[in-house]
Design a protein around this motif. Structure first.
Motif, PDB file in Angstrom:
ATOM      1  N   VAL A  60       0.836  -1.203   0.000  1.00 50.77           N
ATOM      2  CA  VAL A  60       0.000   0.000   0.000  1.00 50.77           C
ATOM      3  C   VAL A  60       0.873   1.256   0.000  1.00 50.77           C
ATOM      4  O   VAL A  60       0.616   2.210  -0.743  1.00 50.77           O
ATOM      5  CB  VAL A  60      -0.954   0.007   1.213  1.00 50.77           C
ATOM      6  N   SER A 170     -11.673  -6.794   2.683  1.00 48.35           N
ATOM      7  CA  SER A 170     -11.405  -5.368   2.471  1.00 48.35           C
ATOM      8  C   SER A 170     -10.308  -4.849   3.384  1.00 48.35           C
ATOM      9  O   SER A 170      -9.512  -4.010   2.984  1.00 48.35           O
ATOM     10  CB  SER A 170     -12.687  -4.550   2.678  1.00 48.35           C
ATOM     11  N   THR A 171     -10.248  -5.342   4.610  1.00 43.28           N
ATOM     12  CA  THR A 171      -9.212  -4.855   5.518  1.00 43.28           C
ATOM     13  C   THR A 171      -7.842  -5.401   5.153  1.00 43.28           C
ATOM     14  O   THR A 171      -6.821  -4.865   5.577  1.00 43.28           O
ATOM     15  CB  THR A 171      -9.534  -5.236   6.977  1.00 43.28           C
ATOM     16  N   PHE A 175      -7.972  -0.932  -0.610  1.00 43.56           N
ATOM     17  CA  PHE A 175      -7.657   0.343   0.025  1.00 43.56           C
ATOM     18  C   PHE A 175      -7.998   1.488  -0.926  1.00 43.56           C
ATOM     19  O   PHE A 175      -7.609   1.474  -2.095  1.00 43.56           O
ATOM     20  CB  PHE A 175      -6.174   0.385   0.407  1.00 43.56           C
ATOM     21  N   TRP A 176      -8.719   2.464  -0.391  1.00 44.85           N
ATOM     22  CA  TRP A 176      -9.212   3.579  -1.199  1.00 44.85           C
ATOM     23  C   TRP A 176      -8.308   4.797  -1.076  1.00 44.85           C
ATOM     24  O   TRP A 176      -7.810   5.120  -0.001  1.00 44.85           O
ATOM     25  CB  TRP A 176     -10.628   3.957  -0.755  1.00 44.85           C
ATOM     26  N   PRO A 187      -5.553   9.185   1.103  1.00 44.94           N
ATOM     27  CA  PRO A 187      -6.732   8.415   1.497  1.00 44.94           C
ATOM     28  C   PRO A 187      -7.872   9.342   1.908  1.00 44.94           C
ATOM     29  O   PRO A 187      -7.642  10.505   2.257  1.00 44.94           O
ATOM     30  CB  PRO A 187      -6.228   7.590   2.690  1.00 44.94           C
ATOM     31  N   CYS A 201     -13.463   1.155   9.932  1.00 42.94           N
ATOM     32  CA  CYS A 201     -12.749   0.122   9.186  1.00 42.94           C
ATOM     33  C   CYS A 201     -13.324  -1.264   9.452  1.00 42.94           C
ATOM     34  O   CYS A 201     -13.265  -2.145   8.595  1.00 42.94           O
ATOM     35  CB  CYS A 201     -11.262   0.162   9.545  1.00 42.94           C
ATOM     36  N   CYS A 214     -10.006   2.001   5.856  1.00 44.49           N
ATOM     37  CA  CYS A 214      -8.895   1.159   6.327  1.00 44.49           C
ATOM     38  C   CYS A 214      -7.557   1.689   5.833  1.00 44.49           C
ATOM     39  O   CYS A 214      -6.570   1.675   6.564  1.00 44.49           O
ATOM     40  CB  CYS A 214      -9.106  -0.281   5.876  1.00 44.49           C
ATOM     41  N   GLY A 215      -7.524   2.156   4.595  1.00 38.84           N
ATOM     42  CA  GLY A 215      -6.295   2.734   4.073  1.00 38.84           C
ATOM     43  C   GLY A 215      -5.914   4.004   4.805  1.00 38.84           C
ATOM     44  O   GLY A 215      -4.716   4.302   4.978  1.00 38.84           O
TER      45      GLY A 215
END
Length: 231
Positions: A60, A170-171, A175-176, A187, A201, A214-215
């Motif tokens: 990430v 998703s976690t 990541f957005w 983020p 999150c 989360c990101g």
């Protein structure tokens, strides 16, 4: 004259009697191996989980760093981001990012279940992927005038399902980020408190909250997955 080649062997130690050597019995060996196996079984899941966490955080951070670096390099050649002109994701990539963003493949006109249209998928050499689109019906994020949402997938997009994210996926893997009007990839919800980000999150099936925060939590923790991160 003294013979320099003469040598006495009278003081040499007697040969070792191998019959006096002690050895492990088969039972002792089996017990030792069993203990090693039990210890390995207890510690291996923790070691694997820690490795996965570190690998995820590194991926990430790498995406975040490389994408921002590509924007900055492009600004050197093409001027400040706020003066870039484009009508869609293709023009943004072709005119300003293609030369600076290191990818092995690009796929165009990606549609994400009504949320994205005309997006671009970036496939990177480490197997990660990202989708960015300037045309989206998603709004908000708590950031200043986002230009384009970008979803980063540490394990590729194959596990993204149509209706919901696989539990826990998703976690671990989605990541957005947003490209803002200031020409920075960051983020969403960066002004939220850490406690709020942790709670959001955990809502892994909530598109408006859990999947997008989360990101941000990872970013706030300096790209380290802490013990209280919803893993």
């Amino acid at each position: 004259m003294k013979n320099v080649y003469s040598r006495s062997f009278e003081s040499a130690p007697p040969p070792r009697n191998i019959n006096n050597c002690k050895a492990f019995t088969l039972a002792e060996v089996l017990i030792t191996l069993g203990i090693i196996g039990i210890v390995a079984a207890m510690t291996m899941p923790s070691l694997v989980a820690n490795y996965q966490k570190k690998a995820t955080a590194i991926k990430v951070k790498k995406f975040y760093t490389n994408f921002n670096q590509a924007i900055k390099l492009s600004e050197i050649d093409n001027g400040d981001f706020k003066y870039w002109t484009y009508n869609n994701s293709n023009e943004l990539y072709d005119n300003y990012l293609a030369k600076y963003l290191k990818v092995i493949q690009v796929q165009r006109n990606i549609h994400m279940y009504g949320n994205f249209t005309g997006g671009i998928k970036f496939i990177f050499s480490d197997g990660t992927q990202a989708i960015c689109s300037t045309k989206t019906n998603l709004t908000g994020y708590g950031n200043e005038a986002p230009i384009s949402p970008c979803i980063f997938f540490t394990r590729g997009i194959s596990q993204w399902t149509n209706n919901a994210i696989e539990a826990g996926y998703s976690t671990h893997s989605v990541f957005w980020f947003l490209i803002t009007e200031n020409g920075i990839l960051e983020p969403p919800y960066i002004n939220y408190s850490r406690d709020k980000l942790i709670n959001l999150c955990k809502e892994i099936n909530s598109l408006g909250n859990g999947m997008t925060t989360c990101g941000t939590l990872l970013y706030l923790d300096n790209w380290e997955i802490k013990d209280d991160y919803p893993w």
